[in-house]
Design a protein around this motif. Structure first.
Motif, mmCIF file in Angstrom:
data_model
loop_
_atom_site.group_PDB
_atom_site.id
_atom_site.type_symbol
_atom_site.label_atom_id
_atom_site.label_comp_id
_atom_site.label_asym_id
_atom_site.label_seq_id
_atom_site.Cartn_x
_atom_site.Cartn_y
_atom_site.Cartn_z
ATOM 1 N N LYS A 46 0.824 -1.218 0.000
ATOM 2 C CA LYS A 46 0.000 0.000 0.000
ATOM 3 C C LYS A 46 0.859 1.269 0.000
ATOM 4 C CE LYS A 46 -4.465 -1.591 1.524
ATOM 5 N NZ LYS A 46 -4.889 -2.587 2.513
ATOM 6 N N LEU A 47 1.950 1.274 0.768
ATOM 7 C CA LEU A 47 2.779 2.490 0.770
ATOM 8 C C LEU A 47 3.551 2.615 -0.555
ATOM 9 C CD1 LEU A 47 3.504 5.028 2.344
ATOM 10 C CD2 LEU A 47 5.475 3.830 3.272
ATOM 11 N N ALA A 48 3.995 1.468 -1.095
ATOM 12 C CA ALA A 48 4.685 1.510 -2.391
ATOM 13 C C ALA A 48 3.746 2.077 -3.462
ATOM 14 C CB ALA A 48 5.177 0.111 -2.776
ATOM 15 N N ALA A 49 2.512 1.622 -3.470
ATOM 16 C CA ALA A 49 1.545 2.114 -4.464
ATOM 17 C C ALA A 49 1.331 3.613 -4.295
ATOM 18 C CB ALA A 49 0.229 1.361 -4.315
ATOM 19 N N ARG A 50 1.230 4.024 -3.058
ATOM 20 C CA ARG A 50 1.018 5.446 -2.757
ATOM 21 C C ARG A 50 2.193 6.295 -3.279
ATOM 22 N NH1 ARG A 50 -2.146 9.466 0.354
ATOM 23 N NH2 ARG A 50 -0.793 11.206 -0.128
ATOM 24 N N ARG A 54 7.232 0.148 -7.323
ATOM 25 C CA ARG A 54 6.844 -1.246 -7.530
ATOM 26 C C ARG A 54 7.115 -2.108 -6.304
ATOM 27 N NH1 ARG A 54 9.628 -2.937 -12.899
ATOM 28 N NH2 ARG A 54 8.745 -4.966 -12.352
ATOM 29 N N HIS A 55 8.102 -1.710 -5.482
ATOM 30 C CA HIS A 55 8.463 -2.552 -4.336
ATOM 31 C C HIS A 55 8.619 -1.736 -3.054
ATOM 32 C CE1 HIS A 55 9.195 -5.884 -7.057
ATOM 33 N NE2 HIS A 55 9.811 -5.016 -7.842
ATOM 34 N N GLY A 56 8.117 -2.306 -1.957
ATOM 35 C CA GLY A 56 8.332 -1.744 -0.619
ATOM 36 C C GLY A 56 8.946 -2.828 0.248
ATOM 37 N N ILE A 57 9.964 -2.464 1.015
ATOM 38 C CA ILE A 57 10.625 -3.416 1.915
ATOM 39 C C ILE A 57 10.580 -2.799 3.306
ATOM 40 C CG2 ILE A 57 12.775 -4.663 2.452
ATOM 41 C CD1 ILE A 57 12.347 -3.295 -1.048
ATOM 42 N N ALA A 58 9.637 -3.269 4.134
ATOM 43 C CA ALA A 58 9.461 -2.701 5.481
ATOM 44 C C ALA A 58 10.623 -3.139 6.350
ATOM 45 C CB ALA A 58 8.143 -3.174 6.077
ATOM 46 N N GLY A 169 4.816 17.871 -8.155
ATOM 47 C CA GLY A 169 3.655 17.029 -8.442
ATOM 48 C C GLY A 169 3.884 15.536 -8.344
ATOM 49 N N LYS A 170 5.152 15.109 -8.209
ATOM 50 C CA LYS A 170 5.476 13.678 -8.153
ATOM 51 C C LYS A 170 5.715 13.299 -6.686
ATOM 52 C CE LYS A 170 8.776 10.664 -10.692
ATOM 53 N NZ LYS A 170 9.304 9.841 -9.654
ATOM 54 N N PRO A 171 5.202 12.136 -6.238
ATOM 55 C CA PRO A 171 5.308 11.826 -4.809
ATOM 56 C C PRO A 171 6.752 11.723 -4.304
ATOM 57 C CG PRO A 171 3.947 10.181 -5.938
ATOM 58 C CD PRO A 171 4.499 11.089 -6.992
ATOM 59 N N CYS A 172 7.012 12.271 -3.121
ATOM 60 C CA CYS A 172 8.266 12.001 -2.442
ATOM 61 C C CYS A 172 8.257 10.515 -2.085
ATOM 62 C CB CYS A 172 8.393 12.856 -1.187
ATOM 63 S SG CYS A 172 8.623 14.600 -1.560
ATOM 64 N N GLY A 173 9.380 9.865 -2.270
ATOM 65 C CA GLY A 173 9.443 8.408 -2.123
ATOM 66 C C GLY A 173 9.451 7.721 -3.479
ATOM 67 N N SER A 174 9.314 8.517 -4.557
ATOM 68 C CA SER A 174 9.302 7.924 -5.910
ATOM 69 C C SER A 174 10.542 8.308 -6.706
ATOM 70 C CB SER A 174 8.046 8.371 -6.672
ATOM 71 O OG SER A 174 8.141 9.736 -7.019
ATOM 72 N N LEU A 198 11.961 1.800 -0.620
ATOM 73 C CA LEU A 198 11.094 1.748 -1.791
ATOM 74 C C LEU A 198 11.958 1.778 -3.049
ATOM 75 C CD1 LEU A 198 8.753 4.506 -0.405
ATOM 76 C CD2 LEU A 198 7.994 2.160 -0.797
ATOM 77 N N CYS A 199 11.623 0.940 -4.020
ATOM 78 C CA CYS A 199 12.354 0.967 -5.289
ATOM 79 C C CYS A 199 11.508 0.328 -6.388
ATOM 80 C CB CYS A 199 13.709 0.270 -5.159
ATOM 81 S SG CYS A 199 13.607 -1.495 -4.833
ATOM 82 N N ASP A 200 12.009 0.377 -7.621
ATOM 83 C CA ASP A 200 11.279 -0.189 -8.759
ATOM 84 C C ASP A 200 11.928 -1.448 -9.304
ATOM 85 O OD1 ASP A 200 9.257 1.818 -8.857
ATOM 86 O OD2 ASP A 200 10.733 3.179 -9.727
ATOM 87 N N ASP A 201 13.262 -1.519 -9.221
ATOM 88 C CA ASP A 201 14.014 -2.624 -9.802
ATOM 89 C C ASP A 201 13.817 -3.897 -8.960
ATOM 90 O OD1 ASP A 201 15.902 -4.420 -10.654
ATOM 91 O OD2 ASP A 201 17.626 -3.088 -10.410
ATOM 92 N N PRO A 202 13.290 -4.966 -9.552
ATOM 93 C CA PRO A 202 13.010 -6.176 -8.769
ATOM 94 C C PRO A 202 14.270 -6.814 -8.170
ATOM 95 C CG PRO A 202 12.566 -6.550 -11.120
ATOM 96 C CD PRO A 202 12.849 -5.091 -10.951
#
Ligand SMILES: *Cc1c(COP(=O)(O)O)cnc(C)c1O
Length: 380
Positions: A46-50, A54-58, A169-174, A198-202
């Motif tokens: 949910k936080l990654a989507a926000r 693509r990926h969130g690692i808590a 206009g682009k989210p912080c964290g992206s 948070l990152c995009d690369d799998p």
């Protein structure tokens, strides 16, 4: 109306919006309390989507998230990493421990890294730029991203203080290769202690997950390790709390802005104080904290004003202390003879006043009244 005249105001008071108790209780009822529970993945997703990731690692906290980010990008011996001198020590820990060389940049008047000074500090050894959004506004990311692209540099974005904020206009964290968050109780959403990468690369995400979990290797026999990691896992209890908080992130950001604007109205014309602006080039102030700076004419440093505010039962925190003035690094022979005038000034003249989400308008009004009284006492 309540009589607030004798009340003490701590610098932070977290707010719970109502559904956290039930979500945490569910962990206990179902027995899912460790990092294995379902809330961890739900919170990550949910936080990654926000954040359009693509990926969130808590993980265990924001410092752990930064350790993981630096290590996952492979930064180490012989690499130079650009970062602001004005930041929390969490940002630089793993850069130094991992053997990279930190290269510091001064702040501008928004308290963020002055991105126009980066280009002159680049060398063939520069591998990454770490951006730290600080207090009010995001770092001006466009020039950083352009420079990183041109020079083939990695970008780490520490968005701990800007959950729910945007930059142009682009989210912080992206932004960049990897972003980090903290959920300490003074952040926009809290899990008590907690953080996220948070990152995009799998592949990068997989490396982060591995580093978070002692570098256990799912392809190897259990308890056989090829490299060293940390136990930086987040518990299901924390993630459940985070899920409850995340539902109210927009409300939290709105409320922070209301508190900030109310302070600015109440403190307008207060002698000796530079108040934070409501807008800058890229964004609205998120007022993660309400940070003020003493005008040069004030015959005192922040320390003295904070002491007087403490006597008036108003909690404060000083601004960050610059990395180039940290005894721990000077003892290591780092940053010898370096000077960064803006960071040195704001570290001595800046502090923030109670900014927690649980503050009521009446309480903000009372705090502002006491701040004004202290400032008038200084100049009178
Ligand atoms: C809070 C914070 C951190 C550290 O997070 P912890 O969860 O306390 O370890 C790192 N960077 C910034 C900018 C922060 O504000």
């Amino acid at each position: 109306m309540a009589d607030l005249s004798s009340q003490a105001f701590p610098v932070n008071t977290p707010k719970f919006w109502g559904n956290e108790k039930e979500l945490v209780a569910k962990c206990i009822e179902t027995g899912w309390i460790s990092s294995e529970g379902p809330a961890v993945k739900d919170f990550e997703g949910k936080l990654a989507a926000r954040c359009q990731r693509r990926h969130g690692i808590a993980c265990a906290n924001g410092t752990a998230a930064l350790d993981i980010a630096v290590q996952a990008l492979g930064l180490g011996q012989g690499d130079e990493v650009i970062l602001p001198t004005f930041c929390i020590i969490s940002c630089i820990n793993q850069i130094v421990r991992g053997g990279s060389t930190p290269v510091l940049i001064d702040s501008d008047d928004t308290f963020n890294m002055d991105v126009s000074q980066i280009a002159a500090k680049l060398t063939p050894k520069t591998k990454a730029i770490l951006c730290v959004h600080t207090y009010h506004f995001p770092v001006d990311m466009a020039p950083v991203m352009a420079l990183a692209k041109e020079r083939g540099l990695k970008v780490i974005e520490d968005a701990a203080e800007m959950i729910g904020q945007t930059c142009a206009g682009k989210p912080c964290g992206s932004f960049g290769d990897i972003s980090t968050m903290s959920f300490y109780p003074n952040k926009h959403i809290t899990t008590g202690e907690g953080g996220m990468v948070l990152c995009d690369d799998p592949e990068l995400a997989e490396r982060c997950r591995k580093l978070r979990n002692l570098c256990f290797d799912p392809k190897k026999r259990r308890f056989v390790h090829e490299e060293l990691g940390w136990n930086y896992r987040m518990t299901n209890l924390q993630a459940a709390l985070g899920l409850g908080q995340l539902e109210f992130l927009d409300a939290a950001v709105l409320r922070k802005r209301e508190i900030g604007q109310l302070y600015s109205n109440l403190l307008k014309g207060c002698p000796g104080l530079v108040l934070p602006p409501d807008l800058n080039k890229n964004e609205k102030n998120i007022y993660w904290v309400y940070g003020v700076e003493l005008q040069p004419s004030v015959p005192a440093d922040a320390e003295e004003v904070m002491r007087r505010l403490a006597d008036a039962k108003v909690g404060t925190r000083p601004f960050f202390w610059p990395m180039h003035e940290q005894p721990v690094f000077l003892q290591m022979g780092l940053f010898k003879g370096l000077s960064f005038p803006v960071a040195e000034r704001i570290a001595r003249k800046g502090f923030y006043i109670p900014s927690g989400l649980a503050l009521t308008n009446e309480e903000v009004t009372e705090v502002a009244r006491r701040v004004r009284a202290v400032m008038e006492g200084l100049s009178g």
